[in-house]
Design a protein around this motif. Structure first.
Motif, PDB file in Angstrom:
ATOM      1  N   ASP A  45       1.140  -1.482  -0.126  1.00  0.00           N
ATOM      2  CA  ASP A  45       0.134  -0.382   0.076  1.00  0.00           C
ATOM      3  C   ASP A  45       0.235   0.726   0.451  1.00  0.00           C
ATOM      4  OD1 ASP A  45       0.944  -0.759   2.025  1.00  0.00           O
ATOM      5  OD2 ASP A  45      -0.468   0.254   3.768  1.00  0.00           O
ATOM      6  N   ALA A  46       2.292   1.364   0.326  1.00  0.00           N
ATOM      7  CA  ALA A  46       2.762   2.596  -0.011  1.00  0.00           C
ATOM      8  C   ALA A  46       3.338   3.385  -1.103  1.00  0.00           C
ATOM      9  CB  ALA A  46       4.678   2.057   0.426  1.00  0.00           C
ATOM     10  N   THR A  47       3.817   4.083  -1.746  1.00  0.00           N
ATOM     11  CA  THR A  47       3.462   5.292  -2.118  1.00  0.00           C
ATOM     12  C   THR A  47       4.728   4.781  -3.511  1.00  0.00           C
ATOM     13  OG1 THR A  47       2.851   7.247  -1.103  1.00  0.00           O
ATOM     14  CG2 THR A  47       3.580   7.246  -3.078  1.00  0.00           C
ATOM     15  N   HIS A  48       6.052   4.767  -3.022  1.00  0.00           N
ATOM     16  CA  HIS A  48       7.064   3.956  -3.720  1.00  0.00           C
ATOM     17  C   HIS A  48       8.045   3.002  -2.714  1.00  0.00           C
ATOM     18  CE1 HIS A  48       6.800   7.467  -6.110  1.00  0.00           C
ATOM     19  NE2 HIS A  48       6.351   8.068  -4.962  1.00  0.00           N
ATOM     20  N   VAL A  49       8.577   2.313  -3.323  1.00  0.00           N
ATOM     21  CA  VAL A  49       9.995   1.529  -2.331  1.00  0.00           C
ATOM     22  C   VAL A  49      10.673   1.736  -2.955  1.00  0.00           C
ATOM     23  CG1 VAL A  49      10.284  -0.690  -1.232  1.00  0.00           C
ATOM     24  CG2 VAL A  49       7.995  -0.243  -1.257  1.00  0.00           C
ATOM     25  N   VAL A  50      11.793   3.328  -2.403  1.00  0.00           N
ATOM     26  CA  VAL A  50      12.856   2.978  -2.843  1.00  0.00           C
ATOM     27  C   VAL A  50      14.363   2.591  -2.352  1.00  0.00           C
ATOM     28  CG1 VAL A  50      14.795   5.220  -3.205  1.00  0.00           C
ATOM     29  CG2 VAL A  50      12.557   5.489  -3.710  1.00  0.00           C
ATOM     30  N   HIS A  51      15.131   1.796  -3.147  1.00  0.00           N
ATOM     31  CA  HIS A  51      16.488   1.080  -2.896  1.00  0.00           C
ATOM     32  C   HIS A  51      17.280   1.070  -3.443  1.00  0.00           C
ATOM     33  CE1 HIS A  51      16.064  -1.250  -6.490  1.00  0.00           C
ATOM     34  NE2 HIS A  51      17.443  -2.110  -5.852  1.00  0.00           N
ATOM     35  N   ALA A  52      18.078   0.934  -2.366  1.00  0.00           N
ATOM     36  CA  ALA A  52      19.735   0.854  -2.631  1.00  0.00           C
ATOM     37  C   ALA A  52      21.180   0.000  -1.724  1.00  0.00           C
ATOM     38  CB  ALA A  52      21.068   1.996  -2.554  1.00  0.00           C
ATOM     39  N   PHE A  53      21.009  -0.978  -2.872  1.00  0.00           N
ATOM     40  CA  PHE A  53      22.218  -1.889  -2.006  1.00  0.00           C
ATOM     41  C   PHE A  53      23.799  -1.897  -3.194  1.00  0.00           C
ATOM     42  CE2 PHE A  53      21.538  -4.002  -6.539  1.00  0.00           C
ATOM     43  CZ  PHE A  53      22.420  -5.119  -6.963  1.00  0.00           C
ATOM     44  N   ILE A  54      24.952  -3.044  -1.809  1.00  0.00           N
ATOM     45  CA  ILE A  54      26.118  -3.064  -1.881  1.00  0.00           C
ATOM     46  C   ILE A  54      26.567  -4.507  -1.724  1.00  0.00           C
ATOM     47  CG2 ILE A  54      28.864  -1.701  -1.807  1.00  0.00           C
ATOM     48  CD1 ILE A  54      27.649   0.543  -1.175  1.00  0.00           C
ATOM     49  N   ALA A  55      27.274  -5.009  -2.678  1.00  0.00           N
ATOM     50  CA  ALA A  55      27.999  -6.504  -1.934  1.00  0.00           C
ATOM     51  C   ALA A  55      28.931  -6.659  -2.438  1.00  0.00           C
ATOM     52  CB  ALA A  55      26.807  -7.388  -1.934  1.00  0.00           C
ATOM     53  N   GLY A  56      30.103  -7.209  -2.156  1.00  0.00           N
ATOM     54  CA  GLY A  56      30.683  -7.566  -2.421  1.00  0.00           C
ATOM     55  C   GLY A  56      32.031  -6.939  -1.289  1.00  0.00           C
ATOM     56  N   LEU A  57      33.085  -8.188  -1.167  1.00  0.00           N
ATOM     57  CA  LEU A  57      34.196  -7.471  -0.605  1.00  0.00           C
ATOM     58  C   LEU A  57      34.903  -6.426  -0.245  1.00  0.00           C
ATOM     59  CD1 LEU A  57      36.469  -8.288   1.387  1.00  0.00           C
ATOM     60  CD2 LEU A  57      37.909  -9.212  -0.230  1.00  0.00           C
ATOM     61  N   LYS A  58      34.863  -5.416  -2.319  1.00  0.00           N
ATOM     62  CA  LYS A  58      36.125  -4.290  -2.406  1.00  0.00           C
ATOM     63  C   LYS A  58      34.109  -3.996  -2.611  1.00  0.00           C
ATOM     64  CE  LYS A  58      40.147  -6.212  -4.284  1.00  0.00           C
ATOM     65  NZ  LYS A  58      40.350  -7.625  -3.673  1.00  0.00           N
ATOM     66  N   ALA A  59      33.165  -4.353  -2.303  1.00  0.00           N
ATOM     67  CA  ALA A  59      31.537  -3.435  -2.797  1.00  0.00           C
ATOM     68  C   ALA A  59      31.999  -3.111  -4.932  1.00  0.00           C
ATOM     69  CB  ALA A  59      31.875  -1.936  -2.086  1.00  0.00           C
ATOM     70  N   GLU A  60      32.270  -3.996  -4.728  1.00  0.00           N
ATOM     71  CA  GLU A  60      31.783  -3.761  -6.628  1.00  0.00           C
ATOM     72  C   GLU A  60      30.427  -4.723  -7.505  1.00  0.00           C
ATOM     73  OE1 GLU A  60      33.246  -8.597  -5.034  1.00  0.00           O
ATOM     74  OE2 GLU A  60      33.338  -6.347  -4.662  1.00  0.00           O
ATOM     75  N   THR A  61      29.518  -4.488  -6.652  1.00  0.00           N
ATOM     76  CA  THR A  61      28.274  -4.931  -7.363  1.00  0.00           C
ATOM     77  C   THR A  61      27.801  -3.580  -6.390  1.00  0.00           C
ATOM     78  OG1 THR A  61      28.183  -7.392  -7.395  1.00  0.00           O
ATOM     79  CG2 THR A  61      26.665  -6.401  -7.690  1.00  0.00           C
ATOM     80  N   SER A  62      26.572  -3.233  -7.232  1.00  0.00           N
ATOM     81  CA  SER A  62      25.731  -2.211  -6.578  1.00  0.00           C
ATOM     82  C   SER A  62      24.853  -1.836  -7.692  1.00  0.00           C
ATOM     83  CB  SER A  62      26.178  -0.544  -6.180  1.00  0.00           C
ATOM     84  OG  SER A  62      27.092  -0.057  -7.149  1.00  0.00           O
TER      85      SER A  62
END
Length: 200
Positions: A45-62
């Motif tokens: 029922d929310a208007t927006h579900v915004v997201h961001a993520f970072i993964a990996g030992l060197k933060a290589e995936t985002s």
């Protein structure tokens, strides 16, 4: 780099709009996507579900998404805050319930940035250390001695199975592996071998 160790949540209200910021530990893009799906189901029922993520030992995936907010006003600010935090293996979602007043692009950027900063200020992290999954089997008569020795190592997520002997699996810091193997070998007089199952 640090990693998130557990879920955390905070909430901000800006001109009657509710911004619920949450962080979840994730180890890959696939896990982030899976968790995001369950968050969106939770807040249908929310208007927006915004997201961001970072993964990996060197933060290589985002990655990130504005989820319908004007381009660059939501996901990007959240990701920028995340990148500045030095935390990896983390999914940060900000769920918005519209309060009837438009915030404008500048207002949105501030609201999403502040929401991200707020939840990161209350979350728990630990240094990111490479861990290796290991397993071994030991005689019942030796297992108590082995358990006492394990307390001196960073040995976590331990699973025990009791059969004809005790089968143990868990994660150990990679830098401690060789010492750990030597200790187990000494206690069991070479009868127990520590097997490496996988690396993370």
């Amino acid at each position: 780099m640090n990693v998130l160790t557990e879920y955390a949540v905070s909430e901000l209200t800006v001109k009657n709009s509710r911004f619920i910021a949450e962080v979840y530990p994730v180890s890959s893009q696939a896990e982030a996507r899976e968790k995001l799906h369950s968050v969106k189901m939770q807040y249908k029922d929310a208007t927006h579900v915004v997201h961001a993520f970072i993964a990996g030992l060197k933060a290589e995936t985002s990655g990130m998404s504005d989820d319908g907010e004007p381009s660059g006003t939501a996901g990007r600010p959240v990701l920028d805050v995340l990148k500045g935090s030095g935390i990896t293996n983390i999914l940060l979602t900000v769920t918005r319930y519209f309060g009837g007043t438009l915030l404008g692009t500048g207002g949105l950027v501030h609201a999403y940035s502040d929401s991200a900063k707020l939840v990161l200020s209350v979350c728990k992290t630990e240094p990111y250390v490479e861990k290796i999954k290991i397993s071994f089997s030991a005689d019942y008569s030796l297992y108590e001695a082995i358990k006492r020795k394990c307390e001196g190592f960073h040995f976590s997520e331990v699973q025990e199975e009791y059969a004809s002997d005790v089968h143990v699996a868990g994660f150990i810091w990679s830098e401690e592996l060789e010492t750990f193997k030597s200790v187990i070998k000494d206690i069991t007089k070479g009868k127990t071998e520590v097997c490496i199952e996988s690396c993370i």
